[in-house]
Write an enzyme that holds these catalytic residues in place. Structure first.
Site, PDB file in Angstrom:
ATOM      1  N   HIS A  66      15.501  -3.643   2.310  1.00  0.00           N
ATOM      2  CA  HIS A  66      16.470  -3.359   1.240  1.00  0.00           C
ATOM      3  C   HIS A  66      17.892  -3.679   1.700  1.00  0.00           C
ATOM      4  O   HIS A  66      18.676  -4.260   0.966  1.00  0.00           O
ATOM      5  CB  HIS A  66      16.378  -1.895   0.816  1.00  0.00           C
ATOM      6  CG  HIS A  66      15.390  -1.668  -0.287  1.00  0.00           C
ATOM      7  ND1 HIS A  66      14.045  -1.645  -0.062  1.00  0.00           N
ATOM      8  CD2 HIS A  66      15.561  -1.480  -1.620  1.00  0.00           C
ATOM      9  CE1 HIS A  66      13.421  -1.432  -1.218  1.00  0.00           C
ATOM     10  NE2 HIS A  66      14.320  -1.337  -2.181  1.00  0.00           N
TER      11      HIS A  66
ATOM     12  N   LYS B  94       7.141   7.482  -3.577  1.00  0.00           N
ATOM     13  CA  LYS B  94       6.830   8.905  -3.760  1.00  0.00           C
ATOM     14  C   LYS B  94       8.097   9.727  -3.651  1.00  0.00           C
ATOM     15  O   LYS B  94       9.012   9.356  -2.906  1.00  0.00           O
ATOM     16  CB  LYS B  94       5.772   9.369  -2.756  1.00  0.00           C
ATOM     17  CG  LYS B  94       6.249   9.402  -1.306  1.00  0.00           C
ATOM     18  CD  LYS B  94       5.180   9.997  -0.409  1.00  0.00           C
ATOM     19  CE  LYS B  94       5.514   9.834   1.060  1.00  0.00           C
ATOM     20  NZ  LYS B  94       6.296  10.943   1.624  1.00  0.00           N
TER      21      LYS B  94
END
Lengths: 280, 183
Positions: free
Chosen positions: B38, B103
């Site tokens: 990222h 999650k």
């Protein structure tokens, strides 16, 4: 004096790193099965079903239960009448970790320099807690510990006046705020007392006890059961999606403290509470 | 709780139908990326350089799989915790990203970006990594091989089980689901 070859330690560690990551111990498995029966939320039940299916696939196909095969934490008790020959204890353990994580296709998750990065490539070094005890045996608990649940752990240097109510608030708030991040249903290890670092260490040691076993001290046993009820009333539920099973167990370990200090630590373990034990 | 079968790339009208708590079975192509990948993607966008993967209509899965054992398409591959990607996510959504799988709850900056950019956040079951790997048909490293488990992979998936965790209307299954069972 009894002697043990360091290669025996290496072999045992390698094998247990793999076994721990492929198959849950019976205490955890049974506790998850029980949770599936009692969970009230349909979504929570679906999550628990996936967790149980996953555990079956992992043990049958001998693949990791979770891709995060953890930092390898080892609590070792070395009898003072046991002499390790052929190499050092820590080297033997790390060689075992290296072998287990390579042969078992386990993920290597250890960053060599915490700030500058890099991967050690073999999941070493293990975190080793070594205790010197009487006797001529070596006992080892091997606990691969994932990052998600470790990140939601916390410690507080409370005031002695905070007492039991302070502990309850600390644990319940901690589990609620962790929400779905530590992969509930969790096992909650609580350390009370000791110094700053001892408190954190015993909160992890608390996770070694078989899930759902009683605390030997009735006072803390009662507190554990009370905390479990409170934690399961948070509504966090399996995977944090809401439900009645947020934790499988709360385990407390204590240590004498300084008159001025009241350290309390909480170490969370995910539903894949992996642990293996061996005596050599 | 509705149930949907969706194929990537995702379209806005499909995303708008999804409500927090819905069950979705995903098929098609998705890309993996976690912390370090990222960071690199965002740097490339900021300096106006070309990205190694397409973002338009795509889904990013936050996962660092276990090594692939012989004879398997991929090693165990469950989701990692998503909030660590939150500082980078809005820029990716602005550049066309439509879905994320991970999650745990996302923060406000991601919620706003999801509303503005019509994107959806799915939850896969953390720790159900061997089960999830069964719905991954193939895996190929397409960028940042030096990152090891954190490299960007192109995954072909079929019937990948997820739940709509946070929808593009501000719905949040963590908040709503937990409120229902809190005593």
């Amino acid at each position: 004096m009894r002697e043990i070859e360091s290669s025996i330690i290496t072999e045992a560690v390698a094998k247990l790193c793999m076994e721990a990551n492929f198959k849950l111990e019976d205490d955890v498995q049974e506790s998850l099965e029980k949770a599936y029966e009692t969970e009230k939320s349909p979504v929570g039940k679906e999550v628990l079903k996936q967790i149980l299916d996953n555990s079956r696939i992992a043990s049958t196909e001998r693949v990791p239960i979770c891709q995060d095969t953890g930092m390898t934490v080892i609590f070792a008790q070395l009898g003072q009448d046991l002499h390790i020959v052929g190499g050092g204890f820590e080297d033997a353990v790390n060689e075992g970790v290296k072998r287990g994580y390579t042969e078992g296709y386990l993920r290597k998750s250890i960053v060599s320099d915490p700030v500058r990065g890099g991967n050690t490539g073999d999941n070493t070094p293990a975190i080793i807690h070594l205790e010197l005890v009487e006797g001529d045996k070596l006992k080892m608990y091997i606990v691969p510990k994932g990052g998600g649940s470790e990140n939601m752990s916390r410690i507080a240097m409370m005031k002695p006046a905070d007492g039991i109510e302070g502990i309850k608030k600390f644990v319940v708030d901690g589990v609620r705020e962790a929400s779905g991040n530590p992969c509930p249903p969790v096992t909650v290890g609580v350390g009370i007392g000791g110094s700053f670092e001892r408190c954190a260490q015993i909160s992890k040691k608390a996770l070694l006890r078989p899930v759902g076993s009683d605390n030997k001290d009735p006072f803390y046993d009662k507190l554990e059961k009370e905390l479990l009820l409170l934690v399961n009333k948070t509504g966090v539920g399996p995977a944090g999606l809401g439900g009645t099973t947020t934790a499988l167990a709360v385990h407390i370990e204590t240590a004498p403290r300084h008159i001025a200090s009241f350290p309390v630590a909480m170490n969370l373990n995910c539903h894949a509470a992996r642990h293996k034990f061996i005596e050599l | 709780m509705a149930e949907y079968l969706l194929k990537t790339p995702l379209k806005d009208e499909e995303i708008k139908k999804l409500k927090a708590g819905d069950k979705v079975s995903l098929s098609g192509i998705i890309y993996t990326a976690r912390d370090s990948a990222h960071e690199r993607l965002v740097k490339l966008i900021e300096s106006g350089e070309e990205l190694p993967i397409p973002l338009e209509g795509q889904i990013i899965y936050y996962v660092g799989p276990a090594p692939t054992p012989p004879g398997k398409a991929i090693g165990s591959a469950g989701p990692t915790t998503s909030y660590r990607m939150d500082p980078y996510t809005p820029l990716l959504i602005e550049n066309g990203l439509k879905g994320m799988i991970g999650k745990g709850e996302r923060t406000e900056i991601v919620v706003d970006a999801m509303k503005n950019g019509t994107a959806v956040y799915f939850a896969a079951t953390g720790g159900a990594a061997a089960l999830i790997a069964k719905s991954i048909l193939s895996s190929e490293i397409v960028a940042y091989e030096d990152l090891g488990a954190e490299a960007i992979r192109k995954l072909e998936i079929e019937s990948f089980p997820v739940i709509v965790a946070q929808d593009c209307h501000g719905g949040n299954v963590y908040v709503e689901g937990q409120k229902k069972y809190a005593e």
